[in-house]
Design a protein around this motif. Structure first.
Motif, mmCIF file in Angstrom:
data_model
loop_
_atom_site.group_PDB
_atom_site.id
_atom_site.type_symbol
_atom_site.label_atom_id
_atom_site.label_comp_id
_atom_site.label_asym_id
_atom_site.label_seq_id
_atom_site.Cartn_x
_atom_site.Cartn_y
_atom_site.Cartn_z
ATOM 1 N N PHE A 110 -1.617 -19.903 -106.656
ATOM 2 C CA PHE A 110 -0.681 -20.953 -107.047
ATOM 3 C C PHE A 110 0.729 -20.670 -106.538
ATOM 4 O O PHE A 110 1.193 -19.527 -106.515
ATOM 5 C CB PHE A 110 -0.609 -21.066 -108.570
ATOM 6 C CG PHE A 110 -1.702 -21.890 -109.194
ATOM 7 C CD1 PHE A 110 -2.511 -22.717 -108.428
ATOM 8 C CD2 PHE A 110 -1.905 -21.844 -110.561
ATOM 9 C CE1 PHE A 110 -3.508 -23.475 -109.016
ATOM 10 C CE2 PHE A 110 -2.896 -22.601 -111.165
ATOM 11 C CZ PHE A 110 -3.699 -23.425 -110.387
ATOM 12 N N SER A 111 1.418 -21.757 -106.196
ATOM 13 C CA SER A 111 2.866 -21.686 -106.024
ATOM 14 C C SER A 111 3.516 -21.738 -107.404
ATOM 15 O O SER A 111 2.860 -22.032 -108.407
ATOM 16 C CB SER A 111 3.354 -22.872 -105.188
ATOM 17 O OG SER A 111 3.177 -24.088 -105.921
ATOM 18 N N GLN A 114 3.120 -25.287 -108.810
ATOM 19 C CA GLN A 114 1.760 -25.549 -109.285
ATOM 20 C C GLN A 114 1.513 -24.862 -110.624
ATOM 21 O O GLN A 114 0.939 -25.446 -111.546
ATOM 22 C CB GLN A 114 0.745 -25.055 -108.261
ATOM 23 C CG GLN A 114 0.611 -25.925 -107.027
ATOM 24 C CD GLN A 114 -0.324 -25.304 -106.024
ATOM 25 O OE1 GLN A 114 -0.185 -24.128 -105.679
ATOM 26 N NE2 GLN A 114 -1.272 -26.074 -105.552
ATOM 27 N N ASP A 117 3.300 -26.762 -113.340
ATOM 28 C CA ASP A 117 2.620 -28.032 -113.630
ATOM 29 C C ASP A 117 1.430 -27.802 -114.557
ATOM 30 O O ASP A 117 1.243 -28.519 -115.543
ATOM 31 C CB ASP A 117 2.132 -28.687 -112.339
ATOM 32 C CG ASP A 117 3.259 -29.339 -111.557
ATOM 33 O OD1 ASP A 117 4.366 -29.488 -112.119
ATOM 34 O OD2 ASP A 117 3.039 -29.707 -110.381
ATOM 35 N N THR A 179 -6.165 -25.012 -104.111
ATOM 36 C CA THR A 179 -4.832 -24.457 -104.328
ATOM 37 C C THR A 179 -3.754 -25.434 -103.884
ATOM 38 O O THR A 179 -2.585 -25.078 -103.807
ATOM 39 C CB THR A 179 -4.666 -23.137 -103.542
ATOM 40 O OG1 THR A 179 -4.942 -23.376 -102.170
ATOM 41 C CG2 THR A 179 -5.587 -22.072 -104.062
ATOM 42 N N THR A 180 -4.111 -26.673 -103.554
ATOM 43 C CA THR A 180 -3.121 -27.704 -103.297
ATOM 44 C C THR A 180 -3.332 -28.793 -104.322
ATOM 45 O O THR A 180 -4.424 -28.987 -104.832
ATOM 46 C CB THR A 180 -3.274 -28.266 -101.870
ATOM 47 O OG1 THR A 180 -4.611 -28.744 -101.698
ATOM 48 C CG2 THR A 180 -2.992 -27.217 -100.827
ATOM 49 N N THR A 182 -2.756 -30.336 -108.110
ATOM 50 C CA THR A 182 -2.811 -29.693 -109.417
ATOM 51 C C THR A 182 -4.243 -29.694 -109.918
ATOM 52 O O THR A 182 -4.763 -30.746 -110.306
ATOM 53 C CB THR A 182 -1.896 -30.424 -110.424
ATOM 54 O OG1 THR A 182 -0.566 -30.473 -109.894
ATOM 55 C CG2 THR A 182 -1.877 -29.694 -111.753
#
Length: 511
Positions: A110-111, A114, A117, A179-180, A182
């Motif tokens: 995750f970023s 992310q 979120d 991983t892109t 949510t």
């Protein structure tokens, strides 16, 4: 279950105690607490920090639970955990269960945005994470507590006596793949110790074995085997970030009976030069899941390790669908096998009718007692005939074995023909000069979509025309890729799956 040793009908009081512990603490913490009581000296986990016995894990998780309780966490709290695979992650999972807290297992890919979120959507009260992930805290609201590294908390010298048991089991939340965007949260709870019969019906795990977990623990593949292994009193070797040479060393050093991984890890294991110098004769089970196992890769694994491949199919929402045993695989390479005990699988066609005849495609639907009951954000998967859709398309063969043809939303319509990438990818993997391959659809004015193959070559002299000619001789003409792109590595998610969004961007950028 009796055969595996997970229960002993000659000791009914233990069976009763196990069932009670699962209802209150859930499947992870109950495996540790009963293990500490019955065989506390046995090694439960081995990570980079060394071995920990069942008693040591129990006491260390008590220390974490007590620290978290002092910070105000309880049955009404939700704890998010963002850790690599090591003892800290294990202690966090157990501590949350001992408090009855809701647990959210976060993806290490995750970023910060992310992570924030998902944390807000899941109503997270507190976050436990490795120091390398401290950057995620920058996007979190101040009301979310920061718990630090659970392993550091356990080593801080606090009291390690048991906390009062919760009034009910705290659920845990698995996140859907990717991983892109949510990912959605799929809440889980396990009401009975007997659900492990689903796996043990098809996979011969037994008491006291040593299991190497290469797949990440935040993913259902490794988590399910971790839970079963703990409740069998096994020793779990936690691999960490995947390295094939280290995995082979662990197999040899710890005499691992079982290895849990995703197909891309198996591919890298077989390609490692260390495979010819490490002793892997202890391996009796290679449990693979999370992505398609191509016939070529599965056959090469059997040639190297023997008939030990157990190919799992299911999804986060439905849980287990089918498992192929080595006998199933040898009879029909590429199969994902049959439904285990207590699970129903059906194929549903575009008219909503069940498909019963062989070699006819339908969307795969599953009936499973541990299927989730809806995403934490609302909504769920489509239901037909009382079964839940996986979103995949598949077919039965004449002997009743299931094959997965691809994702329903991955289907490529090229020139009016329906094409699933998986069939072309499996054919490419069988080519002696191709190491890895993935196929995507690219927008095309003439055909609607054209096929684009992204390939990692073994032989640098392999040409795009040679690839097309090979496919032309093996498959129908409309399955020949118009574009052939050679790369050094395929884009993958942190769980080892092909990253289809990155694939689309890569193939679109080439034209």
């Amino acid at each position: 279950m009796q055969r595996s040793g997970i229960i002993d009908l000659k000791r009914p009081l233990r069976v009763r105690a196990k069932a009670k512990a699962v209802r209150t603490l859930g499947p992870i913490a109950s495996g540790i607490t009963t293990g500490a009581r019955w065989y506390g000296h046995r090694v439960a986990i081995i990570d980079a920090g060394g071995p920990m016995t069942y008693s040591e894990v129990d006491r260390a998780s008590n220390a974490v639970a007590r620290d978290w309780a002092a910070r105000g966490l309880d049955e009404d709290s939700t704890v998010a955990v963002l850790c690599r695979d090591h003892r800290g992650l294990v202690l966090a999972m157990i501590a949350a269960a001992k408090l009855g807290s809701r647990l959210v297992l976060m993806n290490t890919g995750f970023s910060a945005l992310q992570f924030a979120d998902v944390a807000l959507r899941e109503g997270v009260s507190a976050v436990a994470n490795d120091a390398e992930f401290d950057f995620v805290q920058a996007e979190l609201p101040f009301h979310i507590s920061r718990l630090g590294d659970p392993a550091d908390t356990a080593n801080a010298g606090g009291a390690d006596t048991p906390v009062p048991p919760p009034s009910r089991q705290g659920e845990f939340v698995l996140l859907t793949g990717g991983t892109t965007g949510t990912p959605k949260g799929a809440p889980r709870s396990v009401g009975s110790a007997f659900v492990s019969a689903q796996f043990l019906d098809r996979v011969p795990l037994e008491v006291g074995q040593t299991v190497l977990l290469c797949a990440p623990l935040f993913h259902g593949t490794a988590l399910s085997q971790f839970i079963i292994g703990l409740n069998l009193g096994c020793t779990i070797v936690i691999h960490g970030r995947f390295d094939p040479a280290r995995a082979l060393t662990q197999i040899e050093s710890h005499h691992c009976d079982a290895v849990v991984l995703v197909p891309t890890m198996l591919h890298r294991l077989l390609a490692s030069p260390d495979i010819d110098v490490r002793d892997t004769t202890s391996v009796r089970i290679i449990f693979t899941a999370g992505a398609a196992l191509t016939p070529d890769l599965g056959n090469r694994a059997i040639a190297r390790f023997g008939p030990v491949i157990y190919n799992y199919y299911g999804c986060t929402e439905t849980g287990t669908a089918t498992i192929a045993t080595p006998a199933d695989w040898l009879a029909s390479p590429g199969t994902v096998g049959r439904p285990p005990l207590g699970i129903e699988v059906g194929l549903v066609d575009t008219e909503g009718e069940l498909v019963t005849e062989p070699d006819r495609r339908g969307t795969i639907h599953v009936g499973n007692s541990i299927s989730f009951h809806g995403y934490s954000s609302g909504g769920g998967k489509p239901i037909a005939h009382g079964l839940m859709s996986t979103g995949d398309v598949g077919h039965w063969d004449s002997s009743g074995l299931l094959f997965v043809d691809g994702r329903d939303d991955d289907m490529i319509v090229s020139g009016g023909e329906n094409v699933f990438p998986g069939e072309i990818e499996a054919t490419l993997y069988a080519h002696p000069d191709i190491d890895e391959a993935a196929v995507a659809g690219v927008a095309d004015d003439e055909f609607g979509q054209r096929l684009s193959a992204v390939i990692v070559r073994r032989n640098p002299t392999l040409t795009d025309d040679a690839v097309r000619q090979y496919i032309r001789t093996e498959l129908a003409r409309f399955k020949v890729p118009r574009d052939v792109i050679f790369v050094n590595e395929l884009p993958r998610t942190t769980t080892g799956k092909i990253d289809r969004r990155a694939m689309a961007a890569l193939t679109a950028a080439t034209k």
